[in-house]
Design a protein around this motif. Sequence first.
Motif, PDB file in Angstrom:
ATOM      1  N   GLY A 249       0.780  -1.235   0.000  1.00 32.90           N
ATOM      2  CA  GLY A 249       0.000   0.000   0.000  1.00 32.90           C
ATOM      3  C   GLY A 249       0.804   1.272   0.000  1.00 32.90           C
ATOM      4  N   GLU A 250       2.125   1.171   0.101  1.00 26.65           N
ATOM      5  CA  GLU A 250       2.976   2.362   0.081  1.00 26.65           C
ATOM      6  C   GLU A 250       3.640   2.471  -1.288  1.00 26.65           C
ATOM      7  OE1 GLU A 250       3.270   4.624   2.444  1.00 26.65           O
ATOM      8  OE2 GLU A 250       1.803   3.508   3.638  1.00 26.65           O
ATOM      9  N   PRO A 251       3.535   3.636  -1.930  1.00 22.71           N
ATOM     10  CA  PRO A 251       4.088   3.756  -3.274  1.00 22.71           C
ATOM     11  C   PRO A 251       5.617   3.851  -3.278  1.00 22.71           C
ATOM     12  CG  PRO A 251       3.201   5.854  -2.569  1.00 22.71           C
ATOM     13  CD  PRO A 251       2.845   4.847  -1.490  1.00 22.71           C
ATOM     14  N   LEU A 252       6.200   3.070  -4.156  1.00 26.88           N
ATOM     15  CA  LEU A 252       7.643   3.170  -4.431  1.00 26.88           C
ATOM     16  C   LEU A 252       7.772   3.589  -5.872  1.00 26.88           C
ATOM     17  CD1 LEU A 252      10.655   2.633  -3.717  1.00 26.88           C
ATOM     18  CD2 LEU A 252      10.310   0.298  -4.541  1.00 26.88           C
ATOM     19  N   ARG A 253       8.350   4.732  -6.119  1.00 23.37           N
ATOM     20  CA  ARG A 253       8.399   5.281  -7.469  1.00 23.37           C
ATOM     21  C   ARG A 253       9.684   4.839  -8.148  1.00 23.37           C
ATOM     22  NH1 ARG A 253       7.773  11.660  -9.052  1.00 23.37           N
ATOM     23  NH2 ARG A 253       5.973  11.335 -10.395  1.00 23.37           N
ATOM     24  N   VAL A 254       9.533   4.298  -9.354  1.00 29.43           N
ATOM     25  CA  VAL A 254      10.679   3.819 -10.112  1.00 29.43           C
ATOM     26  C   VAL A 254      10.636   4.453 -11.492  1.00 29.43           C
ATOM     27  CG1 VAL A 254      11.877   1.793 -11.029  1.00 29.43           C
ATOM     28  CG2 VAL A 254      10.634   1.628  -8.871  1.00 29.43           C
ATOM     29  N   ILE A 255      11.748   4.991 -11.931  1.00 27.90           N
ATOM     30  CA  ILE A 255      11.823   5.565 -13.278  1.00 27.90           C
ATOM     31  C   ILE A 255      12.442   4.525 -14.193  1.00 27.90           C
ATOM     32  CG2 ILE A 255      12.694   7.465 -14.681  1.00 27.90           C
ATOM     33  CD1 ILE A 255      10.726   8.329 -12.558  1.00 27.90           C
ATOM     34  N   ASN A 256      11.705   4.115 -15.187  1.00 29.34           N
ATOM     35  CA  ASN A 256      12.204   3.138 -16.159  1.00 29.34           C
ATOM     36  C   ASN A 256      12.458   3.795 -17.495  1.00 29.34           C
ATOM     37  OD1 ASN A 256      12.058   1.054 -14.362  1.00 29.34           O
ATOM     38  ND2 ASN A 256      10.028   0.352 -15.021  1.00 29.34           N
ATOM     39  N   GLY A 257      13.452   3.343 -18.199  1.00 33.55           N
ATOM     40  CA  GLY A 257      13.686   3.844 -19.535  1.00 33.55           C
ATOM     41  C   GLY A 257      12.719   3.225 -20.519  1.00 33.55           C
TER      42      GLY A 257
END
Length: 257
Positions: A249-257
């Motif tokens: 329930g906790e957002p983990l933000r990941v930037i993907n190419g």
Amino acid sequence: MVGRRIAAAAADTLKQLTLELGGKSPALVLDDADLDRIVETLVPGVTGNNGESCTNPSRLIVPEHRHDEIVSALAEAFAALTVGDPRDPATDVGAMVTRKHYERVLDHLASAQKEGGTFAVGGGRAPGHDVGHYVAPTIITGVSPDARVAQEEIFGPVLTVLTYRDEEEAVRIANGTEFGLSGAVYSTDTEHALRVAQRINSGTVNLNNDITVDIGVPFGGVKQSGYGRELGPEGLDAFFNTHVIFIDGEPLRVING
């Protein structure tokens, strides 16, 4: 035109893209602007790369009462430029990139005359160059803000001078084209210049300086000058998608190419 076609082609498959397109950048001179600074920065700004630059400050917007003073100084500086072979270190302005473009620039100059404009300097083929695509550095005066040379990107060593009576009119003229790439404001009062710069609808505004592109900060335009940004950290945004993953329930933000 090319940018619109690229955007239309990308739309079929929803491809992401940035578009840095043309410009018709204003250089707005306030009442107290320093004449020497105007000449020092505008001459290379207009004629650098033979004027074939999307950030070319091709519209000079000046107070009516300073028109003759500013045009006279700039015309003298333009007349002193050396047009010739770009391989010669003494050359300031070279040839247009193709014959077709050379003829297009001359067509713009002819349209200025038809719309009541005059040439403070230049106005056609560079003297002494009977062969090649050489355009004389040119200053156009006496046209309205709606004239073709004040609205369309010429992409040559050509400056169109427009006048205003008050600051509101100056800002309207500065914003009065379909483009919004770059611009400049000249004043000895930096705070005043900054307030005016914030009213110019463009991607970049320079204060008391030539139109500048810095690889460390974002570059791009608004309106028909395109969308998205190149350079700087923001210039990477178009190459990434944001992928958000929730863990318990906790957002983990990941930037993907």
